[in-house]
Design an enzyme around this catalytic site. Sequence first.
Site, mmCIF file in Angstrom:
data_model
loop_
_atom_site.group_PDB
_atom_site.id
_atom_site.type_symbol
_atom_site.label_atom_id
_atom_site.label_comp_id
_atom_site.label_asym_id
_atom_site.label_seq_id
_atom_site.Cartn_x
_atom_site.Cartn_y
_atom_site.Cartn_z
ATOM 1 C CG HIS A 96 -9.553 57.049 80.798
ATOM 2 N ND1 HIS A 96 -9.373 56.448 79.570
ATOM 3 C CD2 HIS A 96 -9.009 58.293 80.701
ATOM 4 C CE1 HIS A 96 -8.736 57.287 78.761
ATOM 5 N NE2 HIS A 96 -8.524 58.411 79.424
ATOM 6 C CG ASP A 270 -4.978 56.974 80.290
ATOM 7 O OD1 ASP A 270 -4.701 57.369 81.426
ATOM 8 O OD2 ASP A 270 -4.710 57.611 79.265
#
Length: 370
Positions: A96, A270
Amino acid sequence: MIVGIPKERKSQEYRVGMLPSGVVQLKARGHEVLVEEGAGRGAGFADEEFRSAGAEIVESAAKVWERAGLIVKATEPVEEEYPYFRKNLILFSFLHLARVPVLAKALELSKITAIAYETIQREDGSLPCLKPTSEIAGRMATQKGAFLLEKPNGGRGIILGGVPGTKRGQVTILGGGVAGLNAAKMAVGAGASVCLMDTSLDRLEQLDNIFGGQLLTLYSDPNNIAEMVSKSDLLIGAVLIPGARAPKLVTADMVRWMKPGSVIVDVSVDQGGCVETTRETTHDDPWYEVDGVIHYGVTNMAGSVPRTSTFALCNATTRYVLELAEKGLETAVYDNHALYMGINTFDGHVTYEAVAEACDMEYKPLSVLL
């Protein structure tokens, strides 16, 4: 190849990067597996289970990272792990990077090869390693939202399904992908009034057919979003552009128009979140309030159900671990397009364009470097 499984360092992250059954498969192919002491304990796997499967139990993370050629993790490294990065090491994990530019920079500077679960993508556009975690996060989003709507937790004091003679709770879901679909399954199952929004008319048609009219499908544009946000008791953000920062679809002004005690669960956190007022939180302090609206922004939601999520994740990732161990990096990525798409950094360069753009870093195609 030597495969290393360190214990996760992220706050209240209880998953582990590999199952004992994965160790068995690697050992059967002649590979060595190092597991840090206690790495699987949070997910219910004792050291003895890994040892019985053929792994060597190692006393420290430093030794795992130092000896391994391939590191397999459940979630992104934290800053205390950055010094372990080195050239010719392969890291296979959720990353991420659009949300954590400092990690992207550390990966680039160290010349480590970083492969992100969330960008492993088949030619049909599906994301096989992200899918199981999205399924869990989507289902948990409705579950967490229902919990936060209870008055003792600061919510409006409603139950999503209502009872005869009362109104049902209004759930609005932004994004009709895997997380959005699973959030809708839970919300419809709870008896809520559910609206799911997406920009793909084909996807909205699919969802309408799946649910047989049990939810409202609505095209996602600013006017429709503003209208539904203001009506929502529970708003779930489930928007995803692989590798990129999530677009801010819900503005702070829209949040101000929500009902006091309503709840936002932004699964997109995220990748930075799709709600302007979303900020990253942890399981230690998972929610906060803005303009009377409760926000939940935990980035590793699946980490709170580690037993289920470790099985689900490893069911998807182990096949790629085996390919990398058997073939080595270059042959594995040439043979498997999905694995090729997973590489975010290689030899000191960011090789995933959306990540480079989100982190304001230079992009270099992997095809030029290999």
